[in-house]
Design a protein around this motif. Structure first.
Motif, PDB file in Angstrom:
ATOM      1  N   GLY A   6      -0.586  -3.969  -5.738  1.00 13.87           N
ATOM      2  CA  GLY A   6       0.129  -2.716  -5.552  1.00 13.87           C
ATOM      3  C   GLY A   6       1.546  -2.966  -5.111  1.00 13.87           C
ATOM      4  O   GLY A   6       1.960  -4.086  -4.883  1.00 13.87           O
ATOM      5  N   CYS A   7       2.298  -1.900  -5.060  1.00 20.82           N
ATOM      6  CA  CYS A   7       3.654  -1.953  -4.543  1.00 20.82           C
ATOM      7  C   CYS A   7       3.572  -1.451  -3.107  1.00 20.82           C
ATOM      8  O   CYS A   7       3.337  -0.275  -2.866  1.00 20.82           O
ATOM      9  CB  CYS A   7       4.573  -1.091  -5.389  1.00 20.82           C
ATOM     10  SG  CYS A   7       4.756  -1.710  -7.066  1.00 20.82           S
ATOM     11  N   THR A   8       3.714  -2.367  -2.161  1.00 27.17           N
ATOM     12  CA  THR A   8       3.555  -2.042  -0.754  1.00 27.17           C
ATOM     13  C   THR A   8       4.895  -1.689  -0.124  1.00 27.17           C
ATOM     14  O   THR A   8       5.951  -1.982  -0.656  1.00 27.17           O
ATOM     15  CB  THR A   8       2.932  -3.220   0.018  1.00 27.17           C
ATOM     16  OG1 THR A   8       3.799  -4.338  -0.073  1.00 27.17           O
ATOM     17  CG2 THR A   8       1.567  -3.566  -0.533  1.00 27.17           C
ATOM     18  N   GLY A   9       4.826  -1.054   1.014  1.00 27.67           N
ATOM     19  CA  GLY A   9       6.021  -0.705   1.761  1.00 27.67           C
ATOM     20  C   GLY A   9       5.633  -0.097   3.089  1.00 27.67           C
ATOM     21  O   GLY A   9       4.456  -0.068   3.464  1.00 27.67           O
ATOM     22  N   SER A  10       6.611   0.425   3.798  1.00 33.47           N
ATOM     23  CA  SER A  10       6.372   0.959   5.138  1.00 33.47           C
ATOM     24  C   SER A  10       5.458   2.184   5.126  1.00 33.47           C
ATOM     25  O   SER A  10       4.907   2.557   6.153  1.00 33.47           O
ATOM     26  CB  SER A  10       7.694   1.305   5.821  1.00 33.47           C
ATOM     27  OG  SER A  10       8.367   2.311   5.079  1.00 33.47           O
ATOM     28  N   ARG A  11       5.261   2.792   3.967  1.00 34.37           N
ATOM     29  CA  ARG A  11       4.361   3.941   3.861  1.00 34.37           C
ATOM     30  C   ARG A  11       2.937   3.507   3.529  1.00 34.37           C
ATOM     31  O   ARG A  11       2.041   4.339   3.430  1.00 34.37           O
ATOM     32  CB  ARG A  11       4.896   4.922   2.834  1.00 34.37           C
ATOM     33  CG  ARG A  11       6.219   5.549   3.296  1.00 34.37           C
ATOM     34  CD  ARG A  11       6.806   6.471   2.291  1.00 34.37           C
ATOM     35  NE  ARG A  11       5.940   7.634   2.115  1.00 34.37           N
ATOM     36  CZ  ARG A  11       6.171   8.589   1.234  1.00 34.37           C
ATOM     37  NH1 ARG A  11       7.233   8.521   0.451  1.00 34.37           N
ATOM     38  NH2 ARG A  11       5.352   9.599   1.125  1.00 34.37           N
ATOM     39  N   LEU A  19      -7.054  -2.459   1.715  1.00 33.15           N
ATOM     40  CA  LEU A  19      -7.165  -2.911   0.327  1.00 33.15           C
ATOM     41  C   LEU A  19      -6.293  -4.135   0.090  1.00 33.15           C
ATOM     42  O   LEU A  19      -6.728  -5.110  -0.536  1.00 33.15           O
ATOM     43  CB  LEU A  19      -6.786  -1.796  -0.635  1.00 33.15           C
ATOM     44  CG  LEU A  19      -6.813  -2.166  -2.112  1.00 33.15           C
ATOM     45  CD1 LEU A  19      -8.214  -2.590  -2.533  1.00 33.15           C
ATOM     46  CD2 LEU A  19      -6.327  -1.021  -2.958  1.00 33.15           C
ATOM     47  N   ALA A  20      -5.072  -4.112   0.599  1.00 34.10           N
ATOM     48  CA  ALA A  20      -4.174  -5.253   0.431  1.00 34.10           C
ATOM     49  C   ALA A  20      -4.765  -6.514   1.066  1.00 34.10           C
ATOM     50  O   ALA A  20      -4.684  -7.599   0.489  1.00 34.10           O
ATOM     51  CB  ALA A  20      -2.803  -4.937   1.041  1.00 34.10           C
ATOM     52  N   VAL A  21      -5.379  -6.393   2.232  1.00 36.41           N
ATOM     53  CA  VAL A  21      -6.008  -7.540   2.899  1.00 36.41           C
ATOM     54  C   VAL A  21      -7.217  -8.019   2.100  1.00 36.41           C
ATOM     55  O   VAL A  21      -7.434  -9.222   1.937  1.00 36.41           O
ATOM     56  CB  VAL A  21      -6.397  -7.204   4.355  1.00 36.41           C
ATOM     57  CG1 VAL A  21      -7.303  -8.267   4.951  1.00 36.41           C
ATOM     58  CG2 VAL A  21      -5.139  -7.061   5.212  1.00 36.41           C
TER      59      VAL A  21
END
Length: 93
Positions: A6-11, A19-21
């Motif tokens: 995904g495209c991650t960010g402060s939001r 999910l990212a982990v």
């Protein structure tokens, strides 16, 4: 086969970070963008006798290698101004 986490960010926080982990460090998977919000914990609320509430961290997120994450997750690939374009370029490579 390649997958973009995904495209991650402060939001990106909480369940998005979970999910990212969960996908972190897997072969052929990359996260693009910026660091996440840093809400990588599970919390419980305890109601005290006077009605006050206390929120207590009871767990931290960990990946399949048992690496524990406490705080913002950096992306695998910084996305610069356009993380989606960086992700598409990686998928096409």
């Amino acid at each position: 086969m390649r997958f973009v986490d995904g495209c991650t960010g402060s939001r990106s926080g909480g369940s998005g970070e979970a999910l990212a982990v969960a996908l972190r460090g897997r072969p052929h998977v990359r996260a693009f963008g910026a660091a996440t919000a840093g809400m990588t914990s599970a919390n419980e609320t305890h109601v005290l006798r006077d009605g006050a509430r206390m929120h207590v961290t009871v767990a931290w997120f960990a990946d399949h290698r048992r690496t524990v994450y406490r705080g913002p997750l950096p992306p695998d690939e910084p996305g610069g101004a356009d993380p989606l374009a960086a992700a598409v370029a990686w998928l096409r490579a």
